[in-house]
Write a protein that holds these residues in place. Sequence first.
Motif, PDB file in Angstrom:
ATOM      1  N   ARG A 129       5.953  -3.437  -6.274  1.00  0.00           N
ATOM      2  CA  ARG A 129       4.940  -4.095  -5.454  1.00  0.00           C
ATOM      3  C   ARG A 129       4.038  -3.070  -4.780  1.00  0.00           C
ATOM      4  O   ARG A 129       4.396  -1.917  -4.612  1.00  0.00           O
ATOM      5  CB  ARG A 129       5.617  -4.903  -4.353  1.00  0.00           C
ATOM      6  CG  ARG A 129       6.409  -6.038  -4.932  1.00  0.00           C
ATOM      7  CD  ARG A 129       6.155  -7.262  -4.125  1.00  0.00           C
ATOM      8  NE  ARG A 129       7.173  -8.256  -4.383  1.00  0.00           N
ATOM      9  CZ  ARG A 129       7.511  -9.150  -3.491  1.00  0.00           C
ATOM     10  NH1 ARG A 129       6.954  -9.153  -2.298  1.00  0.00           N
ATOM     11  NH2 ARG A 129       8.420 -10.052  -3.785  1.00  0.00           N
ATOM     12  N   ARG A 132       0.461  -4.071   0.219  1.00  0.00           N
ATOM     13  CA  ARG A 132      -0.135  -5.331   0.694  1.00  0.00           C
ATOM     14  C   ARG A 132       0.771  -6.525   0.484  1.00  0.00           C
ATOM     15  O   ARG A 132       0.620  -7.543   1.131  1.00  0.00           O
ATOM     16  CB  ARG A 132      -1.419  -5.607  -0.076  1.00  0.00           C
ATOM     17  CG  ARG A 132      -2.502  -4.690   0.312  1.00  0.00           C
ATOM     18  CD  ARG A 132      -3.714  -5.459   0.740  1.00  0.00           C
ATOM     19  NE  ARG A 132      -4.607  -4.538   1.412  1.00  0.00           N
ATOM     20  CZ  ARG A 132      -5.906  -4.633   1.391  1.00  0.00           C
ATOM     21  NH1 ARG A 132      -6.471  -5.629   0.746  1.00  0.00           N
ATOM     22  NH2 ARG A 132      -6.644  -3.766   2.029  1.00  0.00           N
ATOM     23  N   GLN A 133       1.637  -6.407  -0.513  1.00  0.00           N
ATOM     24  CA  GLN A 133       2.472  -7.562  -0.866  1.00  0.00           C
ATOM     25  C   GLN A 133       3.800  -7.547  -0.112  1.00  0.00           C
ATOM     26  O   GLN A 133       4.695  -8.296  -0.457  1.00  0.00           O
ATOM     27  CB  GLN A 133       2.733  -7.549  -2.379  1.00  0.00           C
ATOM     28  CG  GLN A 133       1.447  -7.619  -3.182  1.00  0.00           C
ATOM     29  CD  GLN A 133       1.643  -7.205  -4.625  1.00  0.00           C
ATOM     30  OE1 GLN A 133       2.365  -6.266  -4.905  1.00  0.00           O
ATOM     31  NE2 GLN A 133       0.989  -7.897  -5.527  1.00  0.00           N
TER      32      GLN A 133
ATOM     33  N   THR B 317      -2.532 -10.714  -3.115  1.00  0.00           N
ATOM     34  CA  THR B 317      -1.721 -11.823  -3.612  1.00  0.00           C
ATOM     35  C   THR B 317      -0.257 -11.434  -3.705  1.00  0.00           C
ATOM     36  O   THR B 317       0.080 -10.307  -4.031  1.00  0.00           O
ATOM     37  CB  THR B 317      -2.196 -12.262  -5.010  1.00  0.00           C
ATOM     38  OG1 THR B 317      -2.317 -11.098  -5.808  1.00  0.00           O
ATOM     39  CG2 THR B 317      -3.520 -12.984  -4.919  1.00  0.00           C
ATOM     40  N   ASP B 318       0.582 -12.379  -3.435  1.00  0.00           N
ATOM     41  CA  ASP B 318       2.008 -12.158  -3.427  1.00  0.00           C
ATOM     42  C   ASP B 318       2.562 -12.732  -4.718  1.00  0.00           C
ATOM     43  O   ASP B 318       2.743 -13.927  -4.839  1.00  0.00           O
ATOM     44  CB  ASP B 318       2.592 -12.898  -2.214  1.00  0.00           C
ATOM     45  CG  ASP B 318       3.941 -12.320  -1.858  1.00  0.00           C
ATOM     46  OD1 ASP B 318       4.431 -11.488  -2.641  1.00  0.00           O
ATOM     47  OD2 ASP B 318       4.473 -12.713  -0.821  1.00  0.00           O
ATOM     48  N   ASN B 319       2.784 -11.890  -5.714  1.00  0.00           N
ATOM     49  CA  ASN B 319       3.268 -12.436  -6.984  1.00  0.00           C
ATOM     50  C   ASN B 319       4.767 -12.273  -7.103  1.00  0.00           C
ATOM     51  O   ASN B 319       5.264 -11.377  -7.758  1.00  0.00           O
ATOM     52  CB  ASN B 319       2.539 -11.811  -8.177  1.00  0.00           C
ATOM     53  CG  ASN B 319       2.476 -10.316  -8.051  1.00  0.00           C
ATOM     54  OD1 ASN B 319       3.002  -9.762  -7.087  1.00  0.00           O
ATOM     55  ND2 ASN B 319       1.882  -9.659  -9.021  1.00  0.00           N
ATOM     56  N   ASP B 320       5.466 -13.148  -6.446  1.00  0.00           N
ATOM     57  CA  ASP B 320       6.928 -13.099  -6.440  1.00  0.00           C
ATOM     58  C   ASP B 320       7.490 -13.392  -7.829  1.00  0.00           C
ATOM     59  O   ASP B 320       7.069 -14.344  -8.440  1.00  0.00           O
ATOM     60  CB  ASP B 320       7.470 -14.146  -5.445  1.00  0.00           C
ATOM     61  CG  ASP B 320       8.198 -13.463  -4.326  1.00  0.00           C
ATOM     62  OD1 ASP B 320       9.153 -12.745  -4.644  1.00  0.00           O
ATOM     63  OD2 ASP B 320       7.806 -13.627  -3.148  1.00  0.00           O
TER      64      ASP B 320
END
Lengths: 354, 320
Positions: A129, A132-133, B317-320
């Motif tokens: 990651r 920012r995430q 963006t949070d790409n889990d």
Amino acid sequence: MASVQIHDVRKSFGGFEVLHGVSVPIEDGAFVVLVGPSGCGKSTLLRMLAGLEKITSGTISIGDRVVNDVQPKERDIAMVFQNYALYPHMTVAQNMGFSLKLRGAEKSEIDTKVNRAADILDLRRLLDRFPRQLSGGQRQRVAMGRAIVRDPQVFLFDEPLSNLDAKLRVAMRAEIKELHQRLKTTTVYVTHDQIEAMTMADKIVVMQDGIVEQMGSPLELYDHPDNKFVAGFIGSPAMNFLEGTLKVNGGQPWVETANGARLPVAAAPAASNGKAVTYGIRPEHLEFADDGIEAEIVVVEPTGSETQIVARIGTQDIIAIFRDRRRVEPGDKVHLRPRAASAHLFDKDTGKRI
Amino acid sequence: MTTIPTSLPTPTRHFGKSSAWDRLRTNRNWLAIWFMLPAAAFLILFLAYPLFLGVWMSFTDDRIGRGGGNFVGLENYEWLKDDSIFWLSVFNTLLYTIVASAIKFAVGLYLALLLNRHMPFKALIRAAVLIPFIVPTVLSAIAFWWIYDSQFSIISWSLIKMGLIDHNINFLGDSSWARGSVIFANIWRGVPFVAITLLAGLQTVSPSLYEAATLDGATSWQRFRFITYPLLTPIIAVVMTFSVLFTFTDFQLIWALTRGGPVNATHLMATLSYQRGILSGRLGEGAAIATAMIPFLMAAIAISWFGMQRRKWQQGTDND
């Protein structure tokens, strides 16, 4: 791992001196916390230790080596910044491996070390990651991971928890302490939060206005503050201070306040009879009694485990804490008795402990 | 938080009263269109309409004063295909754009890095850097015209006084010198824009990143290579897109300095289009030259667009 010696260090910006000769010995493997109000010079001292600020005079040694003129990268230290300073364009793994990459380490070696640090900090899932995430706590852990990967002689932390919410701060506090117990790397930690200092440190260095007010173990500082500043700074809620005159004429000495209340003192030198003093008593060292100081309850704050009471003596408010659940209401007249053995006396003018 | 209704409450619930006009007036989607209308009208009137008119004209044999002209299909383009002056202007434009933009980028970045340091009179120096950008193009072009004058050039004069050359350089009269001279003038004018924009970008980089990199063992070159440059790329992409577009479509500077001469050596597509379309009056042909610039400009925009798309780290963006 290494010991750190800070000897008579001064720092001036322009003509303005902000550190006035600070000496702090730090033992190998110790967790030392520099604490003080903002502007006391603690962060400047840390940055000088890191090599980010020049040392105006005095010496700083890491291990046996004086590092005054040693480049930051050659000091073998790692620092965790208040805002984490993660490289936003690199993944977690790249962030952690950056120093190794610069050093020209093999890809496999970088992977091994990064993975080991990621395991310690439970970051495995997040390695791909970008900063920012990540949540605040995760970023904090990545910043620590970046420090661990380098396996430095000394860890430096610059207010690392102040950007986190209260609950996370408590959790990370324990995590950092556990990490230190596991790695046993010498650590210098800067904070303005005395609770962080008390809970984490082997040794606390209390600073104010560019000087060291006192250093010692957390409980030493709590039980025997050298001066009024340290007494008031360490402990929450803060120590109560009452002005008065010391009376010593055989028997038990006491401090008499302007409105005639008698505050008991365990012992005082006979020569100090009649001296103007500040009487310090911690909230938990006050108890209800039939013959104590007269006070009027102003506010009652029950927290469940304990009850905090704000009471008015004459015109001054003091705070008392009780563990037992006593029924008191605002407006009640009570008698509070300080525990004489736990009272602190400070010279009214100099603030020094008597 | 209050929830926002998807349409404003209409008081006209009565039988048959909710007219189409009422719905146009109060429906949220229509409301958005009403608000955008003034801006859209301006854009359509002053941008879209001339653009499409120009493209349309390139398919006609319209001339000044004729009014209209006949549709001739691709005839103008077929003429241009065999027109060596047109191809020379394409070459000149590409040379001008590539060389000037590359140097503007290099010098602008260098200046930005320099101005980002602590130095005395920082604000004053930063303001001074902007001067070439503030001076009207034609004014600075006239100044350059004097600097490049075949008889009174201060450069020739200085070099002769220093004993480096023995006769005046014909700056604007010789093809190679002329190309170099207009490119230099364009660079002088364009550097401040690049420098100041990149400086703004540099100032968004947190100093603690440099400190962290320093502690991680980065040399100053490595700090630039691994921290500054990657963090600056989004701004570089934007500023260089603009710089390329401005340079590619440059007109004023060339027109004031050389009018495309000598022997078309400095004719850009924009100046050629003006010369053919307005001065010679062949609107159709001029429009065709101008329209031929569009693919180049689209390509420049596409490159920077795709360049920016790649940078995942910017998107939160949070790409889990």
